[in-house]
Design an enzyme around this catalytic site. Structure first.
Site, mmCIF file in Angstrom:
data_model
loop_
_atom_site.group_PDB
_atom_site.id
_atom_site.type_symbol
_atom_site.label_atom_id
_atom_site.label_comp_id
_atom_site.label_asym_id
_atom_site.label_seq_id
_atom_site.Cartn_x
_atom_site.Cartn_y
_atom_site.Cartn_z
ATOM 1 N N GLU A 48 1.313 -0.908 0.046
ATOM 2 C CA GLU A 48 -0.047 0.018 -0.405
ATOM 3 C C GLU A 48 1.084 1.159 0.323
ATOM 4 O O GLU A 48 1.284 1.845 0.999
ATOM 5 C CB GLU A 48 -0.439 0.039 1.129
ATOM 6 C CG GLU A 48 -2.197 1.010 0.723
ATOM 7 C CD GLU A 48 -1.860 2.159 1.693
ATOM 8 O OE1 GLU A 48 -1.375 3.342 1.018
ATOM 9 O OE2 GLU A 48 -2.416 2.666 2.722
ATOM 10 N N CYS B 247 -1.520 9.657 2.796
ATOM 11 C CA CYS B 247 -1.253 8.522 2.220
ATOM 12 C C CYS B 247 -3.207 8.787 0.532
ATOM 13 O O CYS B 247 -2.408 8.608 -0.535
ATOM 14 C CB CYS B 247 -0.970 6.994 1.959
ATOM 15 S SG CYS B 247 -2.504 6.519 2.279
#
Length: 551
Positions: free
Chosen positions: A297, A332
């Site tokens: 990720e 993010c």
């Protein structure tokens, strides 16, 4: 189930503790699991962060000093192991068999154990004193507003509540298919990997490591957890809370180290799967080093498109501000680029964004230190963008004032820069414009109806596909954009956002077989287990059976 635990917590909170300095320190904060006090952390009262391996907490030969991101004062000492001290961690992982600590055929009672642990941990985090402790501790090491920090704790609490009772064993639900003849049946099972590793970043010190750690444990794996040393104190305290809630101390290890030592641990211990959350550069290196046994990720240059239908302008502006600048842009999922339809460009949207950005202040940490990009680096990137023909500064673009943030960190005002769409698509500009700046920084551009294919081209050329938002209630527009994009977590509709990683839906990238999710049953099963098929074929063999000719 959890009432005795809560009663013990309340009893311990008021009890007077005597004895060794360890217990005096451990219980002086009225939380029986805690060894630090978030409010007292300072150069005069530094905290220590230890390692956990094979069920024992311990130090290392040297200490890494973490400075307060708000004033530069050394206030945390982290016991970072070096390359000569990794043997216990390698041995601990190596002792775990490939079939895990539990699976559907081995120690199934542990599925129930983890349901109980989740029940207790979820209730612990619902106690105001405990949630306040973690929210304040998060603020000390990864400065963000109290609302943002508390939100991280609340998401973690809800996650635990989602996996109470029988929900952990439901993750391992199997299926059966009838065979070709009597006595034959095929069964599919979710199987652990066994020894695994988890590497998580600084920006969500509690939520990301907890959700991935527990997912690994639920499925029967033994994880080694490494959190960025700047913030690892948060997870160290959470590990202690989990032990207080019944987590067997030998089920998971916790290590502090630099990247080089951690890389050596991975190469020598050879975990069957590693979960990495962080930068794309490190992610790609690990993918090679670990020969593909990894889920990622990684970074996201996340986009938002404002469609042709203009509605609820104040609400949309507020969401844009939150997406781009909450946590000082250090998510993010933060909004990195905003594509405005010309109908939105004709409204006061930009001026409203400017007003909202200028409300943010260091005093309440609605803007604050940037922990991985310096002020100079961000302003240098801005200046490069402003060299593009037609580019202009919309707001921000200046350092924060009147602060004591150390120079190793960044400190800039929330910033937005306009770059024409035609210029973005030029080969000479594209990589620069789409470079992720992990701070309060976004690019803004404008498009016409006829230019939607150009917008879609810009999205197709991006490397990371984490989150996205399509702000429109025009169904045909939504269909066109969603059908021609790939981001794994895409919000659609008037209230669409790019940020927000709650426990109730998938959060993760798409378009990459290595992509990892977090938080949901689907994510846990994808990341932390593999498929195993067992075909039973017990007979009977017909009494009239004879050996057939060779084939």
């Amino acid at each position: 189930m959890y009432r005795p635990l809560v009663a013990r917590l309340l009893r311990d909170s008021v009890a007077t503790r005597k004895g060794s300095s360890h217990f005096a320190r451990r219980f002086s904060h009225s939380l029986p699991f805690a060894t630090v006090d978030a409010e007292e952390l300072s150069g005069a009262k530094p905290a220590e962060v230890l390692n956990l391996v094979q069920g024992n907490w311990g130090g290392s030969s040297s200490w890494h000093t973490v400075v307060d991101p708000l004033n530069g004062e050394p206030f945390i000492k982290v016991a970072e192991v070096d390359e000569t001290e990794i043997k216990p961690f390698v041995e601990s992982l190596s002792k775990c068999p490939k079939h895990g600590l539990h699976n559907p055929f081995k120690s199934p009672e542990r599925y129930l154990l983890y349901g109980d642990i989740s029940t207790k941990a979820g209730h612990m985090l619902s106690i105001p004193k405990v949630s306040e402790f973690f929210a304040r501790l998060i603020q000390r090491v990864a400065p963000k507003s109290y609302h943002q920090a508390l939100g991280e704790v609340q998401v973690t609490q809800k996650f635990f509540e989602n996996f109470t009772g029988d929900q952990v064993r439901f993750l391992a639900r199997s299926f059966g298919v009838p065979g070709n003849h009597l006595g034959q049946q095929s069964n599919g099972f979710r199987w652990p990997f066994g020894p695994v590793a988890i590497i998580t970043p600084f920006n969500f010190p509690l939520e990301i490591p907890v959700l991935q750690l527990m997912g690994a444990l639920y499925m029967g794996n033994k994880p080694l957890l490494k959190v960025d040393s700047k913030v690892s104190i948060v997870m160290e305290q959470m590990m202690r809370l989990l032990h207080y809630c019944g987590l067997p101390v030998g089920d998971a290890d916790f290590v502090n180290s630099d990247g080089k030592a951690m890389n050596k641990i991975l190469l020598e211990a050879n975990p069957r799967m590693t979960l990495f959350t962080g930068s794309s550069r490190v992610a790609e290196k690990l993918a090679l080093d670990l020969k593909g046994r990894i889920k990622l990720e990684d970074a996201g240059f996340d986009w938002k498109i404002l469609g042709p239908d203009v509605n609820e302008a104040d609400y949309v502006a507020w969401v844009c501000d939150q997406d781009a600048y909450a946590c000082s842009g250090q998510k993010c999922s933060a909004q990195s680029i905003l594509f405005m339809h010309e109908n939105w460009a004709a409204t006061p949207l930009i001026s409203r964004l400017k007003e909202l950005a200028e409300r943010r202040k260091l005093e309440d940490l609605t803007v604050g230190p940037v922990l991985t990009v310096t002020t100079e680096a961000m302003l240098d990137h801005l200046n490069k963008l402003l060299q593009i023909p037609g580019a202009k500064l919309l707001f921000g673009g200046k350092p924060l004032e009147n602060h004591t943030i150390p120079s190793i960190y960044g400190a800039v005002k929330p910033t937005a820069v306009y770059v024409p769409l035609e210029e973005i698509l030029k080969v000479s500009n594209y990589e620069l414009v789409t470079k992720e700046i992990f701070g309060p920084f976004q690019v803004v551009t404008e498009y016409k109806n006829s230019q939607l294919p150009m917008v879609l081209e810009a999205l197709e050329r991006m490397h990371a596909h984490l989150t996205a938002a399509v702000v429109s209630n025009d169904q045909l527009f939504l269909q066109e954009v969603i059908g021609n994009t790939v981001n794994g977590t895409t919000y659609a509709g008037l209230r669409a956002r790019t940020t927000g990683a709650p426990q109730n839906h998938w959060f993760g990238p798409a378009g990459d077989p290595r992509g990892a999710g977090i938080g949901t049953p689907e994510a846990i099963k994808l990341v932390w287990s593999c498929h195993r098929e067992i075909i039973y074929d017990i007979g009977p063999v017909s009494h009239h059976w004879e050996i057939p000719p060779s084939t």
